[in-house]
Design a protein around this motif. Structure first.
Motif, PDB file in Angstrom:
ATOM      1  N   SER A 177      20.098  47.301  40.449  1.00 38.71           N
ATOM      2  CA  SER A 177      21.358  47.709  41.088  1.00 38.71           C
ATOM      3  C   SER A 177      21.250  49.144  41.591  1.00 38.71           C
ATOM      4  O   SER A 177      21.631  49.451  42.733  1.00 38.71           O
ATOM      5  CB  SER A 177      22.520  47.583  40.099  1.00 38.71           C
ATOM      6  OG  SER A 177      22.643  46.263  39.648  1.00 38.71           O
ATOM      7  N   ASP A 204      29.015  49.649  51.559  1.00 38.98           N
ATOM      8  CA  ASP A 204      29.529  48.807  50.466  1.00 38.98           C
ATOM      9  C   ASP A 204      29.461  47.331  50.857  1.00 38.98           C
ATOM     10  O   ASP A 204      29.011  46.481  50.087  1.00 38.98           O
ATOM     11  CB  ASP A 204      30.986  49.171  50.159  1.00 38.98           C
ATOM     12  CG  ASP A 204      31.104  50.080  48.940  1.00 38.98           C
ATOM     13  OD1 ASP A 204      30.062  50.516  48.427  1.00 38.98           O
ATOM     14  OD2 ASP A 204      32.226  50.341  48.509  1.00 38.98           O
ATOM     15  N   ILE A 208      27.392  44.136  49.177  1.00 34.39           N
ATOM     16  CA  ILE A 208      28.124  42.990  48.619  1.00 34.39           C
ATOM     17  C   ILE A 208      27.766  41.686  49.336  1.00 34.39           C
ATOM     18  O   ILE A 208      27.599  40.638  48.704  1.00 34.39           O
ATOM     19  CB  ILE A 208      29.646  43.236  48.687  1.00 34.39           C
ATOM     20  CG1 ILE A 208      30.025  44.382  47.742  1.00 34.39           C
ATOM     21  CG2 ILE A 208      30.429  41.974  48.328  1.00 34.39           C
ATOM     22  CD1 ILE A 208      31.425  44.917  47.959  1.00 34.39           C
ATOM     23  N   THR A 298      30.659  52.003  45.358  1.00 32.16           N
ATOM     24  CA  THR A 298      31.935  51.865  44.664  1.00 32.16           C
ATOM     25  C   THR A 298      31.769  50.929  43.466  1.00 32.16           C
ATOM     26  O   THR A 298      30.771  50.223  43.333  1.00 32.16           O
ATOM     27  CB  THR A 298      33.006  51.286  45.598  1.00 32.16           C
ATOM     28  OG1 THR A 298      32.573  49.970  46.005  1.00 32.16           O
ATOM     29  CG2 THR A 298      33.209  52.157  46.819  1.00 32.16           C
ATOM     30  N   PHE A 299      32.780  50.906  42.621  1.00 32.05           N
ATOM     31  CA  PHE A 299      32.766  50.009  41.461  1.00 32.05           C
ATOM     32  C   PHE A 299      32.649  48.554  41.922  1.00 32.05           C
ATOM     33  O   PHE A 299      31.945  47.749  41.315  1.00 32.05           O
ATOM     34  CB  PHE A 299      34.048  50.196  40.645  1.00 32.05           C
ATOM     35  CG  PHE A 299      34.169  49.224  39.499  1.00 32.05           C
ATOM     36  CD1 PHE A 299      33.423  49.391  38.341  1.00 32.05           C
ATOM     37  CD2 PHE A 299      35.012  48.121  39.597  1.00 32.05           C
ATOM     38  CE1 PHE A 299      33.520  48.478  37.298  1.00 32.05           C
ATOM     39  CE2 PHE A 299      35.108  47.206  38.556  1.00 32.05           C
ATOM     40  CZ  PHE A 299      34.368  47.394  37.402  1.00 32.05           C
ATOM     41  N   ARG A 300      33.323  48.218  43.022  1.00 28.96           N
ATOM     42  CA  ARG A 300      33.306  46.850  43.547  1.00 28.96           C
ATOM     43  C   ARG A 300      31.882  46.443  43.946  1.00 28.96           C
ATOM     44  O   ARG A 300      31.409  45.347  43.617  1.00 28.96           O
ATOM     45  CB  ARG A 300      34.239  46.763  44.757  1.00 28.96           C
ATOM     46  CG  ARG A 300      34.402  45.361  45.364  1.00 28.96           C
ATOM     47  CD  ARG A 300      35.496  45.387  46.421  1.00 28.96           C
ATOM     48  NE  ARG A 300      35.081  46.095  47.611  1.00 28.96           N
ATOM     49  CZ  ARG A 300      34.664  45.519  48.739  1.00 28.96           C
ATOM     50  NH1 ARG A 300      34.580  44.201  48.811  1.00 28.96           N
ATOM     51  NH2 ARG A 300      34.325  46.238  49.776  1.00 28.96           N
ATOM     52  N   THR A 302      29.019  47.887  42.925  1.00 30.37           N
ATOM     53  CA  THR A 302      28.169  47.900  41.728  1.00 30.37           C
ATOM     54  C   THR A 302      28.353  46.621  40.913  1.00 30.37           C
ATOM     55  O   THR A 302      27.374  46.026  40.430  1.00 30.37           O
ATOM     56  CB  THR A 302      28.487  49.130  40.856  1.00 30.37           C
ATOM     57  OG1 THR A 302      28.284  50.316  41.632  1.00 30.37           O
ATOM     58  CG2 THR A 302      27.589  49.179  39.630  1.00 30.37           C
ATOM     59  N   LYS A 303      29.594  46.193  40.781  1.00 33.42           N
ATOM     60  CA  LYS A 303      29.889  44.963  40.031  1.00 33.42           C
ATOM     61  C   LYS A 303      29.223  43.751  40.695  1.00 33.42           C
ATOM     62  O   LYS A 303      28.660  42.878  40.021  1.00 33.42           O
ATOM     63  CB  LYS A 303      31.397  44.766  39.954  1.00 33.42           C
ATOM     64  CG  LYS A 303      31.828  43.600  39.070  1.00 33.42           C
ATOM     65  CD  LYS A 303      33.346  43.521  38.994  1.00 33.42           C
ATOM     66  CE  LYS A 303      33.782  42.323  38.140  1.00 33.42           C
ATOM     67  NZ  LYS A 303      35.265  42.212  38.100  1.00 33.42           N
ATOM     68  N   ALA A 304      29.272  43.717  42.027  1.00 28.51           N
ATOM     69  CA  ALA A 304      28.651  42.604  42.761  1.00 28.51           C
ATOM     70  C   ALA A 304      27.134  42.593  42.560  1.00 28.51           C
ATOM     71  O   ALA A 304      26.516  41.535  42.393  1.00 28.51           O
ATOM     72  CB  ALA A 304      28.995  42.715  44.249  1.00 28.51           C
ATOM     73  N   LYS A 306      25.445  43.855  39.949  1.00 24.77           N
ATOM     74  CA  LYS A 306      25.159  43.460  38.561  1.00 24.77           C
ATOM     75  C   LYS A 306      25.202  41.933  38.420  1.00 24.77           C
ATOM     76  O   LYS A 306      24.375  41.332  37.738  1.00 24.77           O
ATOM     77  CB  LYS A 306      26.170  44.090  37.597  1.00 24.77           C
ATOM     78  CG  LYS A 306      26.153  45.609  37.557  1.00 24.77           C
ATOM     79  CD  LYS A 306      24.933  46.141  36.852  1.00 24.77           C
ATOM     80  CE  LYS A 306      24.999  47.662  36.723  1.00 24.77           C
ATOM     81  NZ  LYS A 306      23.732  48.227  36.204  1.00 24.77           N
ATOM     82  N   ARG A 307      26.175  41.325  39.081  1.00 23.67           N
ATOM     83  CA  ARG A 307      26.303  39.863  39.029  1.00 23.67           C
ATOM     84  C   ARG A 307      25.120  39.195  39.732  1.00 23.67           C
ATOM     85  O   ARG A 307      24.565  38.207  39.242  1.00 23.67           O
ATOM     86  CB  ARG A 307      27.634  39.451  39.675  1.00 23.67           C
ATOM     87  CG  ARG A 307      27.939  37.962  39.564  1.00 23.67           C
ATOM     88  CD  ARG A 307      29.373  37.666  39.966  1.00 23.67           C
ATOM     89  NE  ARG A 307      29.680  38.112  41.314  1.00 23.67           N
ATOM     90  CZ  ARG A 307      30.533  39.100  41.606  1.00 23.67           C
ATOM     91  NH1 ARG A 307      31.156  39.757  40.640  1.00 23.67           N
ATOM     92  NH2 ARG A 307      30.759  39.450  42.848  1.00 23.67           N
ATOM     93  N   ARG A 310      21.934  39.346  37.485  1.00 28.73           N
ATOM     94  CA  ARG A 310      22.049  38.937  36.082  1.00 28.73           C
ATOM     95  C   ARG A 310      20.988  37.899  35.689  1.00 28.73           C
ATOM     96  O   ARG A 310      20.261  38.069  34.705  1.00 28.73           O
ATOM     97  CB  ARG A 310      23.454  38.388  35.820  1.00 28.73           C
ATOM     98  CG  ARG A 310      23.747  38.153  34.327  1.00 28.73           C
ATOM     99  CD  ARG A 310      25.203  37.742  34.139  1.00 28.73           C
ATOM    100  NE  ARG A 310      26.097  38.814  34.566  1.00 28.73           N
ATOM    101  CZ  ARG A 310      27.244  38.634  35.230  1.00 28.73           C
ATOM    102  NH1 ARG A 310      27.621  37.409  35.578  1.00 28.73           N
ATOM    103  NH2 ARG A 310      28.005  39.658  35.545  1.00 28.73           N
TER     104      ARG A 310
END
Length: 326
Positions: A177, A204, A208, A298-300, A302-304, A306-307, A310
């Motif tokens: 990431s 971003d 994503i 952004t957090f959005r 980064t979260k994408a 990480k998913r 995984r």
């Protein structure tokens, strides 16, 4: 009658002795086999710093090392540190030769027909001497799409190298990431694919939605490493966790894997300060020259990411036999 019994007794005794001899030989062979196996495979501990790899006695070999990757995973920093070692030499960090890359920086395009070709074309004809190590650290060698051609070239090197030259391999891994964000920053800074004019919001969206880009796929390490390990031994490959590249214990393994003498801890700290200062000065100058600011996901986004990583990460931990590195 007595003679017959005596004959039977002798045969039984001989059979018993032969059986015991066979059993003793079998046990000795098993112990010997295990002993040889233990001698051949003395891997470094697998922990948060690294996986696989093995030590070569300092000065015992001439080492021709190949860095399998990966881009934005600390390969430049590792290379800068190695260049400070008195027994390390190199024509250039990245040769782009073993995969037949059109961007080859050697005298001619690869792949090589022999190790002599490789040394002549990429190292000015200079073979490493006993106690020395040299390195081709091309970050794109190890990505899955290049793995077949890389492995073919490495097998040529194995078959044609001098007996006194030891082939060793290095890989540096980073949280994919973070690596993806770093790759986006590089593309923006170099204006690759027109990314210089993109806003942070545009970048971003790239992270994503554009999951087929190299920024994403180069961070799926498992497939390439699993392919590599089906043909090459674990002891010849040191996989390093880039987060721990400032630690003395990590560098002791890197030096040992390449057959280089390990500097004292105080000398290591001195080199670390010097290389760190040079590295970050280069980074700052590069961004200033491009006139762009550093992008922070952004957090959005980064979260994408990480998913997205995984499942590949889980397979990677299983392959390395370690607890998660990130």
């Amino acid at each position: 009658m007595a003679a017959r019994r005596s004959s039977c007794s002798i045969h039984a005794t001989v059979a018993t002795v032969l059986c015991l001899l066979k059993l003793t030989c079998a046990l000795t062979a098993t112990r010997s086999s295990k002993s040889v196996e233990d001698e051949e495979i003395k891997l470094f501990p697998t922990d948060q710093r690294s996986a696989f790899g093995s030590a070569l006695a300092p000065g015992s070999s001439a080492v021709l090392a190949i860095g399998l990757g990966y881009a934005k995973c600390g390969t430049t920093f590792m290379n800068m540190m190695l260049k400070e070692h008195e027994n390390f030499y190199q024509s250039q960090k990245e040769n782009h030769y073993l995969t037949g890359d059109e961007a080859s920086r050697c005298k001619r395009d690869g792949p090589p027909n022999s190790t002599s070709d490789y040394i002549k074309d990429c190292f000015a004809g200079r073979w490493p001497k006993k106690g020395e190590a040299t390195l081709d650290f091309t970050p794109r060698y190890g990505i899955l799409s290049n793995m077949e051609s890389l492995m073919k070239s490495v097998k040529v090197l194995q078959q044609t190298t001098n007996d006194n030259v030891n082939l060793r391999f290095l890989v540096s891994l980073r949280d994919p990431s973070d690596r993806a964000v770093s790759a986006v920053n590089m593309r923006r800074r170099l204006n690759m694919e027109g990314w210089l004019t993109m806003t942070d919001a545009d970048l971003d969206d790239q992270l994503i939605n554009n999951v087929t880009s190299r920024a994403h796929t180069d961070g799926k390490y498992y497939g390439a490493l699993a392919t590599w390990l089906r043909s090459f031994s674990k002891d010849s490959l040191l996989v390093v966790h880039a987060t721990h590249l400032s630690e003395y214990e990590t560098w002791k393994r890197i030096y040992s894997h390449l057959g280089l003498a390990i500097p004292s801890e105080s000398r290591h700290e001195e080199l670390l300060r010097k290389v760190n200062a040079e590295y970050w000065e280069r980074q700052a100058e590069s961004f200033m020259a491009s006139g762009v600011s550093r992008y922070n996901a952004t957090f959005r986004a980064t979260k994408a990411l990480k998913r997205y990583y995984r499942a590949p990460n889980r397979r990677l931990w299983k392959l390395l036999g370690t607890d998660p590195w990130w």
